[in-house]
Design a protein around this motif. Structure first.
Motif, PDB file in Angstrom:
ATOM      1  N   GLU A 381      -3.050  -4.986   4.826  1.00 22.09           N
ATOM      2  CA  GLU A 381      -2.717  -5.923   3.740  1.00 22.09           C
ATOM      3  C   GLU A 381      -1.459  -5.447   3.008  1.00 22.09           C
ATOM      4  O   GLU A 381      -0.576  -6.244   2.674  1.00 22.09           O
ATOM      5  CB  GLU A 381      -3.877  -6.041   2.737  1.00 22.09           C
ATOM      6  N   MET A 382      -1.365  -4.130   2.776  1.00 15.10           N
ATOM      7  CA  MET A 382      -0.177  -3.606   2.082  1.00 15.10           C
ATOM      8  C   MET A 382       1.063  -3.760   2.972  1.00 15.10           C
ATOM      9  O   MET A 382       2.160  -4.019   2.480  1.00 15.10           O
ATOM     10  CB  MET A 382      -0.380  -2.134   1.686  1.00 15.10           C
ATOM     11  N   SER A 383       0.886  -3.611   4.294  1.00 15.89           N
ATOM     12  CA  SER A 383       2.033  -3.834   5.203  1.00 15.89           C
ATOM     13  C   SER A 383       2.502  -5.280   5.091  1.00 15.89           C
ATOM     14  O   SER A 383       3.700  -5.552   5.033  1.00 15.89           O
ATOM     15  CB  SER A 383       1.645  -3.557   6.657  1.00 15.89           C
ATOM     16  N   ARG A 384       1.537  -6.205   5.029  1.00 19.37           N
ATOM     17  CA  ARG A 384       1.918  -7.632   4.909  1.00 19.37           C
ATOM     18  C   ARG A 384       2.646  -7.862   3.585  1.00 19.37           C
ATOM     19  O   ARG A 384       3.630  -8.605   3.526  1.00 19.37           O
ATOM     20  CB  ARG A 384       0.683  -8.522   4.987  1.00 19.37           C
ATOM     21  N   ASN A 385       2.145  -7.228   2.510  1.00 21.41           N
ATOM     22  CA  ASN A 385       2.836  -7.358   1.216  1.00 21.41           C
ATOM     23  C   ASN A 385       4.280  -6.889   1.340  1.00 21.41           C
ATOM     24  O   ASN A 385       5.209  -7.542   0.854  1.00 21.41           O
ATOM     25  CB  ASN A 385       2.141  -6.502   0.141  1.00 21.41           C
ATOM     26  N   MET A 386       4.466  -5.737   1.999  1.00 18.51           N
ATOM     27  CA  MET A 386       5.820  -5.176   2.097  1.00 18.51           C
ATOM     28  C   MET A 386       6.726  -6.056   2.941  1.00 18.51           C
ATOM     29  O   MET A 386       7.889  -6.248   2.608  1.00 18.51           O
ATOM     30  CB  MET A 386       5.756  -3.776   2.669  1.00 18.51           C
ATOM     31  N   ILE A 387       6.182  -6.583   4.044  1.00 22.22           N
ATOM     32  CA  ILE A 387       7.011  -7.459   4.894  1.00 22.22           C
ATOM     33  C   ILE A 387       7.428  -8.692   4.080  1.00 22.22           C
ATOM     34  O   ILE A 387       8.592  -9.098   4.084  1.00 22.22           O
ATOM     35  CB  ILE A 387       6.243  -7.871   6.169  1.00 22.22           C
ATOM     36  N   SER A 388       6.493  -9.262   3.324  1.00 25.05           N
ATOM     37  CA  SER A 388       6.850 -10.478   2.579  1.00 25.05           C
ATOM     38  C   SER A 388       7.828 -10.168   1.440  1.00 25.05           C
ATOM     39  O   SER A 388       8.799 -10.886   1.257  1.00 25.05           O
ATOM     40  CB  SER A 388       5.596 -11.191   2.055  1.00 25.05           C
TER      41      SER A 388
END
Ligand SMILES: Cc1cc2nc3c(=O)[nH]c(=O)nc-3n(C[C@H](O)[C@H](O)[C@H](O)COP(=O)(O)OP(=O)(O)OC[C@H]3O[C@@H](n4cnc5c(N)ncnc54)[C@H](O)[C@@H]3O)c2cc1C
Length: 413
Positions: A381-388
């Motif tokens: 989830e944190m990876s997705r936050n960072m990508i966005s």
């Protein structure tokens, strides 16, 4: 003397000869120094790393000033290919070399690089990471372990957790709070702490699958020299971000600082969907064949993704945070494959086969660690936050505590 690099092909041939003359064949490393099989892995890793260092094949992409070979990722890739038939100190890749040492090369003082980076490359020292705390790993900037300056020292109190293989390490890169009046990201510092100091009480954590790789540490007035501060005091977030960049790169499979490749042998060999399908007699089942094909396609896509993102980051086309894309794929693809393998194996994942190798049973054990892939190195989830937020430049997640003095932030309510 010419400062031209040795060609990759010459290096490959030199490595091939040296490996054959010096490194034990896979699984043939003699037992030495301890009777404890778990400790043996680490004793062996240090012995093997020292051999690589003496032979001029340790830290292939690290600078020569700190014990490395100053060569390119292509040289490292050639060495990794050649090293597959041999026992390699794979345990030292992550986090000691590819995360902690890589970060120290960028952010450490000359003294720190000479001691810790050279120490890790030469096989004298093992480094680990003290980042996560019981209050939460995703909100890393909200950590509570404190360091107080006292003359030429810092005094550290607090607790860290989920420290992989810390029991085998000598030093850890440890993120601590040094200013409670600053907002949470601006009051942190990165320090290096000795792992085996009497002021640190370490406990090993037993996992459902029997592994004891995780540790938790309690610091009671641990004193370290102020010269073990990495970067500037209260600028630990910058240093931590650099370390996390190397972690995402290493976990995602794109680090130039890892050497050698895990070869799936024995019980692990059956964990690929095609092998499992064969073992349980489903190799001709059209539905299973579709799953096997899909798994293979994912592996190819992942390989290309790592190459594409690495090239993009190196050329500057992508920001460093793009390493989160590799990190995310590294969690999603193996997890889907593990689900698939479990589905193909059916009950035998737990019971094993009545006859033949017990490999299939290992699937059940392995499945117990499934979720680790989407937590270690930062959650999916944190990876997705960072990508966005940092790659696609979408609006940042709301955080009420971002600019508030940390001591005023409400906690644990
Ligand atoms: C295999 C493995 C190795 C590890 N090695 C180390 C190590 O060597 N050193 C170390 O310090 N730590 C290590 N860790 C810990 C790891 O960094 C943490 O588990 C991770 O950062 C998540 O923190 P947490 O477990 O406290 O979960 P939490 O932060 O409590 O998160 C719980 C859940 O909430 C979700 N979540 C939290 N915040 C958000 C948000 N803002 N938006 C969306 N979702 C959110 C998370 O994605 C997660 O699913 C390791 C973990 C694993 C599994």
């Amino acid at each position: 003397m010419s400062d031209q690099l040795e060609s990759v092909e010459d290096f490959r041939l030199r490595a091939r000869t040296w490996l054959a003359d010096n490194m034990p064949k896979l699984g043939e490393m003699p037992r030495e120094g301890t009777e404890d099989p778990e400790e043996q892995v680490w004793v062996n890793a240090r012995i093997l790393q020292k051999k690589l260092f003496a032979g001029g094949f340790a830290g292939i992409c690290f600078p020569t000033e700190y014990g490395g070979q100053g060569l390119t990722p292509a040289h490292q890739a050639a060495f990794t290919d050649e090293s597959v038939p041999y026992d390699m100190p794979l345990m030292l890749n992550v986090p000691s070399l590819a995360i902690c040492s890589a970060m120290l090369v960028d952010m450490g003082t000359e003294e720190q690089k000479q001691k810790f980076v050279r120490g890790a490359i030469s096989g004298e020292l093992i480094l680990c990471q003290f980042l996560s705390e019981p209050s939460g790993g995703s909100d890393l900037a909200g950590l509570l372990t404190r360091a107080q300056r006292d003359g030429d020292t810092y005094i550290i109190n607090g607790q860290k957790c989920w420290s992989t293989n810390a029991f085998a390490a000598d030093y850890a890169t440890c993120l601590v709070r040094t200013d409670w009046d600053a907002p949470k990201h601006r009051g942190l510092s990165m320090v290096i702490v000795p792992v085996k100091d009497p002021a640190t009480h370490m406990q090993r954590v037993s996992m459902a699958n029997g592994s004891r790789e995780f540790c938790e540490e309690f610091f009671s007035d641990l004193v370290i020299p102020a010269s073990y501060l990495v970067g500037a005091e209260n600028d630990g977030w910058t240093v931590g971000q650099r370390q996390l960049f190397y972690e995402r790169q290493a976990v995602g499979g794109g680090s130039p600082y890892t050497s050698g490749r895990m070869v799936e042998t024995g019980r692990r060999a059956a964990l690929s969907p095609s092998d499992v399908a064969r073992q349980v007699g489903k190799a001709d089942d059209p539905a299973v064949r579709e799953l096997v094909g899909w798994a293979h396609a994912q592996d190819v896509v992942n390989e290309q993704l790592i190459k594409r993102v690495t090239v993009g980051m190196t050329s500057g086309e992508y920001p460093a945070m793009a390493s989160s894309i590799m990190r995310l794929a590294h969690a999603e693809i193996p997890q889907t494959k593990q689900d698939m393998v479990l589905e193909i194996a059916g009950d035998t994942a737990v019971t094993g086969l009545p006859e033949g190798p017990g490999y299939v049973k290992a699937i059940g054990e392995s499945y117990l660690m499934r979720q680790g892939a989407s937590l270690g190195g930062g959650s999916s989830e944190m990876s997705r936050n960072m990508i966005s937020e940092r790659v696609l430049m979408m609006p940042r997640e709301f955080a009420a505590d971002r600019d508030m003095p940390f001591r005023d932030v409400r906690r644990g309510r």
